[in-house]
Design an enzyme around this catalytic site. Structure first.
Site, PDB file in Angstrom:
ATOM      1  N   SER A  50       0.839  -1.206   0.000  1.00 35.16           N
ATOM      2  CA  SER A  50       0.000   0.000   0.000  1.00 35.16           C
ATOM      3  C   SER A  50       0.869   1.249   0.000  1.00 35.16           C
ATOM      4  O   SER A  50       0.401   2.339  -0.333  1.00 35.16           O
ATOM      5  CB  SER A  50      -0.925   0.002   1.225  1.00 35.16           C
ATOM      6  OG  SER A  50      -0.183  -0.229   2.413  1.00 35.16           O
ATOM      7  N   GLU A 187      -9.220  -9.576   3.776  1.00 38.96           N
ATOM      8  CA  GLU A 187      -9.543  -8.180   3.444  1.00 38.96           C
ATOM      9  C   GLU A 187     -10.935  -8.071   2.813  1.00 38.96           C
ATOM     10  O   GLU A 187     -11.332  -8.902   1.989  1.00 38.96           O
ATOM     11  CB  GLU A 187      -8.484  -7.610   2.477  1.00 38.96           C
ATOM     12  CG  GLU A 187      -8.805  -6.174   2.078  1.00 38.96           C
ATOM     13  CD  GLU A 187      -7.648  -5.381   1.510  1.00 38.96           C
ATOM     14  OE1 GLU A 187      -6.529  -5.911   1.412  1.00 38.96           O
ATOM     15  OE2 GLU A 187      -7.890  -4.203   1.156  1.00 38.96           O
TER      16      GLU A 187
END
Ligand code: KIV
Length: 276
Positions: A50, A187
């Site tokens: 990320s 997730e």
């Protein structure tokens, strides 16, 4: 004279053992100063890919390189004395074969000193996870929404809404657990499914947008600190508004400079009188 024993960091096995004991506290970390702060509170720090989006302004994580992961992995390791540190394998560095995955993971572990690597994928990556764990590389798996697959999935949509999707995630989670992952990130997955997987497996689940039913939670630190505001996932709570704080600080600074009201004598070098 004896030196005090060096505080040992949590190992992947220690993280596995937290299942059923207490929730696992986890955040992403990318730099030395933030890792120092997070280390006091977290069991596991993930140098997540990320970072491509929150630090480098990329639109997705697809452009992240192994070199970027190593540089930030080294930075985080310099700030940590307690937490288990996991570094993401970036897109394209492991999917081709289990040998490619081992080469990338071994390089990242040697050059950063991290404790484990994370890779995205379910049943299709089980063989690779077993290959790595059999050869000394602890693996944090990642199932459910997989951001590296944004181009085939057409976006970041929460997962597990119909039986086909739910069966796939259930199957993926069981496969990566059987393959030897020490824990798994789940997730963007609906709560009943995350709860069911968490109850069924002996491996801890660390949720991100997968409800408090998981064995722990991980958030992207820049999201929860209110620093990355390009978009705000629905499940993210802001524990601070650092973007606003920084904006106000820079506004005050700019106003002072423009008014020539530079910081006073305590911040300025003065000519020292010469010694006689
Ligand atoms: O890269 C990352 O930050 C991650 C988290 C979302 C788990 O994979």
């Amino acid at each position: 004279m004896s030196t005090p024993p060096r505080q040992k960091r949590l190992t992947p096995a220690n993280v596995t053992a937290l299942k059923g004991e207490r929730p696992i506290v986890s955040l992403t970390a990318y730099t030395t100063p933030t890792a120092r702060i997070f280390d006091r509170h977290c069991d596991l720090l993930l140098v997540g890919d990320s970072l491509g989006m929150v630090l480098y302004g990329l639109e997705t994580t697809v452009g992240v390189t192994v070199e970027m992961m190593i540089a930030h992995g080294q930075a985080v390791m310099r700030g940590v004395s307690r937490a288990c540190v996991v570094v993401d394998l970036p897109f394209g560095s492991y999917q081709e074969s289990r040998e490619q995955a081992f080469r990338t993971a071994a390089r990242i572990m040697k050059e950063t000193g991290c404790d484990a690597v994370k890779l995205e994928g379910g049943a299709e990556m089980a063989d690779t996870i077993a290959f790595l764990t059999d050869r000394g590389v602890p693996v944090l798996a990642h199932v459910g929404l997989m951001p590296q697959q944004v181009n085939t999935h057409g976006g970041y949509r929460s997962q597990g809404h119909d039986t086909v999707e739910a069966d796939k995630i259930r199957n993926d989670a069981a496969a990566v657990a059987r393959a030897g992952a020490f824990a798994m990130v789940i997730e963007g997955t609906v709560e009943p499914l995350a709860r069911e997987i968490t109850a069924a497996l002996s491996v801890p689940t660390i949720g991100i947008g997968a409800s408090p039913a998981c064995d722990g939670q991980i958030l992207v630190s820049d999201d929860m600190l209110g620093l990355f505001n390009d978009f705000k996932p629905r499940f993210v709570k802001h524990y601070a508004e650092l973007a606003v704080t920084i904006d106000q600080a820079v506004e005050s600074y700019a106003a002072e400079v423009k008014a020539r009201a530079f910081p006073g004598p305590e911040h300025t070098f003065q000519v020292r009188p010469k010694k006689a």
